[in-house]
Every structure is written in structure tokens, then in C-alpha cells.
Design an enzyme around this catalytic site. Structure first.
Site, PDB file in Angstrom:
ATOM      1  N   HIS A  41       0.834  -1.203   0.000  1.00  0.00           N
ATOM      2  CA  HIS A  41       0.000   0.000   0.000  1.00  0.00           C
ATOM      3  C   HIS A  41       0.867   1.251   0.000  1.00  0.00           C
ATOM      4  O   HIS A  41       1.995   1.245   0.508  1.00  0.00           O
ATOM      5  CB  HIS A  41      -0.984   0.016   1.181  1.00  0.00           C
ATOM      6  CG  HIS A  41      -0.353   0.006   2.538  1.00  0.00           C
ATOM      7  ND1 HIS A  41      -0.037   1.157   3.228  1.00  0.00           N
ATOM      8  CD2 HIS A  41       0.010  -1.019   3.353  1.00  0.00           C
ATOM      9  CE1 HIS A  41       0.474   0.844   4.408  1.00  0.00           C
ATOM     10  NE2 HIS A  41       0.523  -0.479   4.504  1.00  0.00           N
ATOM     11  N   ASP A  76      -0.275   4.325   1.100  1.00  0.00           N
ATOM     12  CA  ASP A  76      -0.612   5.298   2.150  1.00  0.00           C
ATOM     13  C   ASP A  76       0.156   4.986   3.434  1.00  0.00           C
ATOM     14  O   ASP A  76       0.670   3.877   3.613  1.00  0.00           O
ATOM     15  CB  ASP A  76      -2.124   5.313   2.419  1.00  0.00           C
ATOM     16  CG  ASP A  76      -2.644   3.957   2.898  1.00  0.00           C
ATOM     17  OD1 ASP A  76      -2.263   2.934   2.303  1.00  0.00           O
ATOM     18  OD2 ASP A  76      -3.400   3.921   3.883  1.00  0.00           O
ATOM     19  N   ASP A  90       6.547   0.456   6.547  1.00  0.00           N
ATOM     20  CA  ASP A  90       5.088   0.216   6.488  1.00  0.00           C
ATOM     21  C   ASP A  90       4.486   1.261   5.572  1.00  0.00           C
ATOM     22  O   ASP A  90       4.019   2.277   6.032  1.00  0.00           O
ATOM     23  CB  ASP A  90       4.499   0.285   7.906  1.00  0.00           C
ATOM     24  CG  ASP A  90       3.001   0.030   7.924  1.00  0.00           C
ATOM     25  OD1 ASP A  90       2.459  -0.407   6.897  1.00  0.00           O
ATOM     26  OD2 ASP A  90       2.361   0.281   8.965  1.00  0.00           O
ATOM     27  N   GLU A 119      -5.014   1.537   2.883  1.00  0.00           N
ATOM     28  CA  GLU A 119      -4.901   0.362   3.768  1.00  0.00           C
ATOM     29  C   GLU A 119      -4.973   0.754   5.232  1.00  0.00           C
ATOM     30  O   GLU A 119      -5.568   0.059   6.055  1.00  0.00           O
ATOM     31  CB  GLU A 119      -3.575  -0.367   3.490  1.00  0.00           C
ATOM     32  CG  GLU A 119      -3.430  -1.709   4.219  1.00  0.00           C
ATOM     33  CD  GLU A 119      -2.868  -1.606   5.633  1.00  0.00           C
ATOM     34  OE1 GLU A 119      -2.965  -2.589   6.371  1.00  0.00           O
ATOM     35  OE2 GLU A 119      -2.349  -0.528   6.029  1.00  0.00           O
ATOM     36  N   GLU A 120      -4.362   1.873   5.572  1.00  0.00           N
ATOM     37  CA  GLU A 120      -4.271   2.248   6.982  1.00  0.00           C
ATOM     38  C   GLU A 120      -5.628   2.632   7.571  1.00  0.00           C
ATOM     39  O   GLU A 120      -5.749   2.763   8.781  1.00  0.00           O
ATOM     40  CB  GLU A 120      -3.258   3.391   7.172  1.00  0.00           C
ATOM     41  CG  GLU A 120      -1.816   3.001   6.868  1.00  0.00           C
ATOM     42  CD  GLU A 120      -1.224   1.993   7.862  1.00  0.00           C
ATOM     43  OE1 GLU A 120      -1.946   1.558   8.768  1.00  0.00           O
ATOM     44  OE2 GLU A 120      -0.048   1.640   7.697  1.00  0.00           O
ATOM     45  N   ASP A 138       1.127 -10.289   0.949  1.00  0.00           N
ATOM     46  CA  ASP A 138       0.977  -8.886   1.359  1.00  0.00           C
ATOM     47  C   ASP A 138       1.974  -8.611   2.485  1.00  0.00           C
ATOM     48  O   ASP A 138       2.678  -9.510   2.957  1.00  0.00           O
ATOM     49  CB  ASP A 138      -0.472  -8.670   1.842  1.00  0.00           C
ATOM     50  CG  ASP A 138      -0.854  -7.194   1.927  1.00  0.00           C
ATOM     51  OD1 ASP A 138      -0.047  -6.322   1.548  1.00  0.00           O
ATOM     52  OD2 ASP A 138      -1.974  -6.905   2.392  1.00  0.00           O
ATOM     53  N   HIS A 195       4.243   2.526  13.086  1.00  0.00           N
ATOM     54  CA  HIS A 195       3.261   3.567  13.458  1.00  0.00           C
ATOM     55  C   HIS A 195       3.827   4.481  14.547  1.00  0.00           C
ATOM     56  O   HIS A 195       3.083   5.298  15.102  1.00  0.00           O
ATOM     57  CB  HIS A 195       1.940   2.958  13.949  1.00  0.00           C
ATOM     58  CG  HIS A 195       1.164   2.269  12.864  1.00  0.00           C
ATOM     59  ND1 HIS A 195      -0.170   1.932  12.994  1.00  0.00           N
ATOM     60  CD2 HIS A 195       1.520   1.842  11.630  1.00  0.00           C
ATOM     61  CE1 HIS A 195      -0.582   1.326  11.892  1.00  0.00           C
ATOM     62  NE2 HIS A 195       0.441   1.264  11.044  1.00  0.00           N
TER      63      HIS A 195
END
Ligand SMILES: CCCCCCCC/C=C\CCCCCCCC(=O)N[C@@H](CC(N)=O)C(=O)O
Ligand SMILES: [Zn+2]
Ligand SMILES: [Zn+2]
Length: 533
Positions: free
Chosen positions: A154, A156, A186, A220-221, A247, A493
């Protein structure tokens, strides 16, 4: 094709102008087979022939180490620059209408097209823009009879306030051998590495045997409801079935598993479910000089304290975490080897040990995270409303309804209203037995890239876009080869997200290996080497 690869990747397959004979190959071997060596020599067969072989070539380049230092790393430097450019586009996902930074999302799409011309201009590749900002690439294989597979990532990222970072989070700065920035683990690293690997293979004239898809979601997030969900719908409408899908998800763990001597690459064969619960308490508001005995803030705080001091029961042994430890058993140190090879006896004590640390605790139970708390309007006003959000990650042995029931039992206070914001059941366990070609293709690609580590099936403790692809395949796997020590886990994150230059290069190698391994009829056969990259 084999000749080109054996020759150290120095041949330009697409142009067809260079075929290496045995003497020039001898010249390239001591240089580590670098394509750059060939380029430095003018990229011409004649140039090599003129040098006559090993000794002359080395002399001309001033010796192996110097040559490699001067030449090696050019390709890596370009790949690194592209990842840094990707990090600098702030593709932050935010909930709510109009919250997405559409300018950044569009800019990111342009960056991909500009940086990977061989991919986007190849006759083998079809590009679909999905839901305005997501991307679906179809790489057409030569053998239409073989079932395709899919790689997903992803574009984003989660927000990154500057606070606490050593370098600005969207600067892509390099610091002591690491690229820093939101998305470096990520998940822009895997997105860019997949395209780097494909770009390189296409430049070399690679024609895959089987068709494969690359899905790049843009939300995705926040659940992937626009990106991955629509990419999956496009494929479903075309009648596509996949052999397997890979993934993001689990990673390489170095020193994270207690008692395990060597690093382990954990391939997520299942994924925890999720429940987002809003807790709400309303009380009479009024002048703070005449408060009631209990405030909504106090009532809600007490409920939250009960939830935190009553973790949901451990489930060790009833999910894929058991397979992880059984696979790894021979690799543990002495006492742990006895424990993990006799889980029928030591299961309860081992589960207690795992429960002591957040990382391993996440494997054995449904976790309870209180993530938001809002209350009050003014210092001298009795608060009318207190709200909190609780995020459960549900162990595969439990369900959303069971977690809801347990929550009500633990809170045991009717004044606390519960509202389900979103929920998702745990995902089924994907095959990892001997006939699971997808699992073994991934596992072999890990071994090809990292010969000194073990890989094992495990439970993905976070959520991914894979949930959207369930109609296309039951073989869903979650893994990117990010090397994590214990202190790196909070970077997800969190602050100072980063990837080492070495690890990014390995990530590219992993997908480079995977795209070729996926074509093998028998995935355990070893073939071309990434030393040639
Ligand atoms: C013995 C094994 C110990 C297990 C230790 C686990 C260590 C885990 C390390 C890293 C986890 C990396 C997770 C990366 C994937 C993140 C995906 C993500 O952020 N998803 C979001 C959004 C969503 N799709 O729901 C999430 O909230 O889960
Ligand atoms: Zn992610
Ligand atoms: Zn994430």
C-alpha cells in the site's frame, strides 16, 4: 536466458547486443559479476574482449575491491533515492470525507510512472488505475495455463507528527546507514522493492511464465475499503483466481522470541480479527460547585480500568502460534527446546512466559487496547459525556460476538453504552503443508535471500488488506523481509521509522527471487543468484 543470468547479469537481454563468451565471463567473476563493471567498461563485448580476461580487466579497474567500491552501489544508490523520493510524498491516510490528501496521492502515482519506465512501458504489463489512486498491474506470463499469483502493498501511511523524530518524518533523510521516514517499513519499502525487482527483471528481458498481479492500495491504513476492495472487485469481475497472494504483515524477528538463538522470518498464515468499540457514558451536566457523587469521567475510567486489569483469556495452542513454536523448536536454546518440543506438558507455563511481553502477548490472546479518551468541555462544568475507544485484536480461536459478550461481563455497568464502530472476524488459516506452493515459494525466497535464518508459519497480529482478497484465493500470506530487533518494533506507526540500506537491498532481492521462484514448477529448485544484482 540462463546464460545471461549465469554471466552475472551483465548481459543486456532486451537489447540482445551482448552475449558473454567464456573469457569475458572470467573477467567478470572476480568483480562479483556486477552489471556496473560491464557498464564501466563501456558496456561492450568488444571492450571486454580487448582486455582479454581476468588479469587485464582487474588491472584496468585497479583491483577487485576498488572496482567494486567504485562501481558497486550505483544501482543501489538509485533504488535508495527512489525510496527516499517515495517517502517524501506525504500520502497520509485520514478518515472522513475530503480528508485524503488527493494531491499527494496523485503525485505518488506520477512518481511510480516516472521512476519505473521499464514496468510502465512494458508490453507485458497492463496498468489499471483503481478508485482514482490505487494501482493494479497485470504482468502477463508466457504460459496462460498456469494459475496467477499476486503481490500487494500500500502507498498510504499513518500520520507522523514531527514530535520525537530524530529527522523530519517525510524527509527521507539518511542517517548512519538507515533511510528514515514514515513508510520505510510500512509499507513503501515493499511497494518500491516489488517495482525495483520487476523493473530490473524486465530490463533483463525476463518474461514470466505465469501471470502475476501487483496490487497497490491507497487506503490500507484506514481499512482498504476503497483501494484493495476495488482492486479485488476488478479481478473478481475478470474471473481471476489466484494460486496465492503475498501482502505485508509479519517480518524477520531477531532476538524478539525468548530463547530463540537465530533470527526467524515469520510468514503470517492467518490474521487476527479486529473490533473497534466506542464506550460512552452520559451524565447530568451543570455547575462544578455541585457535582454528583460520580461523574461520567469516573464511571468510564472505572470501566476502562476493569478492562485493562482483566485481559481476555489466553488461547495458546488453539491458533497458528502453536505451529510457529513447533517449527522453531530445534532452534531454541536448551531449556526452551525441551519446553517447545513438549508443549502438551509445558503449554500453560510457556503461554504465561509469552504473556509477559506485549509483542509475544499479542500472539496468545485477544488484546485490549484503549486508544482514545475524550471528555469534558470546561474546567468549571460537570462533564456531560465521556467517550473512549477500545481496539481489540481478536485471536483466531475467538469471535467478535464472544469478545463483545466478555466485554459486557467485565464492565458489568449498564451506564456504559457500547457501540461497535467496526469489526472483522479473524481470517482463516492459509495452507502451509507440503503441497502449499505459495507458502513454499515464499519460504524458498526467504532462504535464497537470507541463507542463515529460518522461516516459520505464524499469526499476523496486525491487520492487512488481505481480507479483501478472500474470494480470489484461500492462500493468503503476510510477510515483508524487514529485519527487526526488539527495539525496532515500536517504530511501526511510531517515531523514527527506518530501514537500513542493507535491509532495503535485501527486500529488493527477496522479490527478485520470488518472481523467479514463482515460475518454477518445483519451488525448491535453486536457480539465479542475487549476488549478480
Ligand atoms: C514469537 C513471535 C513474536 C511476535 C512478535 C510480533 C512482532 C510484530 C512485528 C511487527 C509487526 C509489523 C506489522 C506490520 C503490518 C502493519 C499493518 C497495519 O498497520 N495495519 C493497520 C491497518 C489495518 N489494515 O487495519 C492495523 O491497524 O492493523
Ligand atoms: Zn502497512
Ligand atoms: Zn500500518
Amino acid at each position: 536466458r540462463a546464460l545471461l543470468w549465469e554471466a552475472g547479469g551483465g548481459g543486456r537481454a532486451a537489447g540482445g547486443d551482448i552475449r558473454l563468451g567464456s573469457a569475458p565471463r572470467l573477467a567478470l567473476e572476480p568483480l562479483g559479476g556486477k552489471r556496473e563493471a560491464l557498464e564501466a567498461l563501456g558496456g561492450k563485448r568488444e571492450a571486454l574482449e580487448a582486455l582479454g580476461g581476468k588479469r587485464e580487466a582487474l588491472e584496468a579497474l585497479g583491483g577487485k575491491r576498488e572496482a567494486l567500491e567504485a562501481l558497486g552501489g550505483k544501482r543501489e544508490a538509485r533504488a535508495c533515492a527512489r525510496l527516499r523520493a517515495a517517502v517524501r510524498v506525504p500520502t497520509v491516510s485520514r478518515e472522513g470525507p475530503g480528508a485524503a490528501d488527493e494531491v499527494a496521492l496523485l503525485r505518488f502515482g506520477r512518481l511510480l510512472r516516472e521512476e519505473f519506465p521499464a514496468v510502465f512501458e512494458s508490453e507485458l504489463v497492463t496498468h489499471d488505475l483503481v478508485a482514482n489512486f490505487s494501482h493494479l498491474l497485470t504482468v502477463r506470463g508466457a504460459d496462460g495455463g498456469r494459475t496467477p499469483y499476486m503481490l500487494t502493498a500500500h502507498l498510504d501511511v499513518v500520520p507522523a507528527p514531527d514530535y520525537g523524530w530524530d529527522v523530519p518524518p517525510f524527509s527521507g533523510e539518511i542517517h548512519q546507514g538507515y533511510i528514515y521516514g514514515r513508510g520505510t517499513i510500512d509499507d513503501k519499502h515493499s511497494l518500491m522493492a516489488i517495482l525495483e525487482a520487476l523493473e530490473l527483471l524486465l530490463q533483463r528481458g525476463f518474461v514470466p511464465q505465469r501471470t502475476f498481479y501487483i496490487g497497490i492500495g491507497h487506503d490500507e491504513e484506514i481499512g482498504g475499503d476503497k483501494g484493495a476492495r476495488n482492486i479485488a472487485k476488478v479481478l473478481e469481475s475478470r474471473g481471476v483466481k489466484l494460486d496465492f497472494l503475498l501482502d505485508e504483515g509479519m517480518v524477520i524477528l531477531d532476538g524478539v522470541v525468548p530463547g530463540l538463538q537465530i533470527p526467524v522470518a515469520v510468514v503470517g498464515v492467518s490474521e487476527k480479527g479486529s473490533l473497534m468499540l466506542r464506550l460512552r457514558v452520559r451524565t447530568e451536566t451543570g455547575h462544578s460547585s455541585m457535582p454528583a457523587k460520580e461523574s461520567c469521567i469516573g464511571i468510564l475510567s472505572a470501566a476502562i480500568t476493569r478492562l485493562e486489569s482483566n485481559p481476555l483469556p489466553q488461547q495458546f495452542g488453539s491458533g497458528p502460534e502453536r505451529a510457529l513454536f513447533e517449527y522453531l523448536s530445534p532452534q531454541f536454546n536448551f531449556p526452551m527446546r525441551v519446553v517447545t518440543s513438549n508443549l502438551w506438558l509445558f503449554g500453560p507455563i510457556f503461554s504465561w512466559v509469552l504473556g509477559q511481553k506485549p509483542t509475544t502477548n499479542a500472539l496468545i490472546r485477544t488484546t485490549t487496547a484503549v486508544t482514545e479518551f475524550h471528555a469534558g468541555v470546561k474546567p468549571n462544568v460537570v462533564a456531560p459525556l465521556a467517550e473512549a475507544t477500545v481496539n481489540y485484536r481478536i485471536h483466531p480461536a475467538q469471535s467478535v460476538s464472544e469478545v463483545l459478550r466478555l466485554t459486557e461481563e467485565i464492565i458489568a455497568d449498564d451506564r456504559v453504552e457500547l457501540e461497535v464502530l467496526s469489526s472483522m472476524e479473524p481470517l482463516p488459516i492459509s495452507p502451509f503443508d507440503e503441497s502449499a506452493t505459495g507458502y513454499w515459494t515464499i519460504s524458498k525466497s526467504i532462504t535464497d535471500t537470507f541463507p542463515d535464518i529460518v522461516s516459520a508459519p505464524g499469526l499476523c497480529i496486525a491487520n492487512t488488506d488481505t481480507r479483501h482478497y478472500q474470494k480470489l484465493t484461500s492462500a493468503l500470506y503476510r510477510f515483508t523481509p524487514v529485519w527487526n530487533k526488539l527495539e525496532d518494533i515500536p517504530r511501526y506507526h511510531g517515531v523514527n521509522e527506518r530501514i537500513s540500506l542493507q535491509n532495503y537491498k535485501q527486500t529488493i532481492h527477496f522479490y527478485f527471487n520470488l518472481m523467479q521462484n514463482a515460475d518454477q514448477e518445483e519451488p525448491l529448485i535453486k536457480h539465479f543468484h542475487t549476488e549478480d544484482l
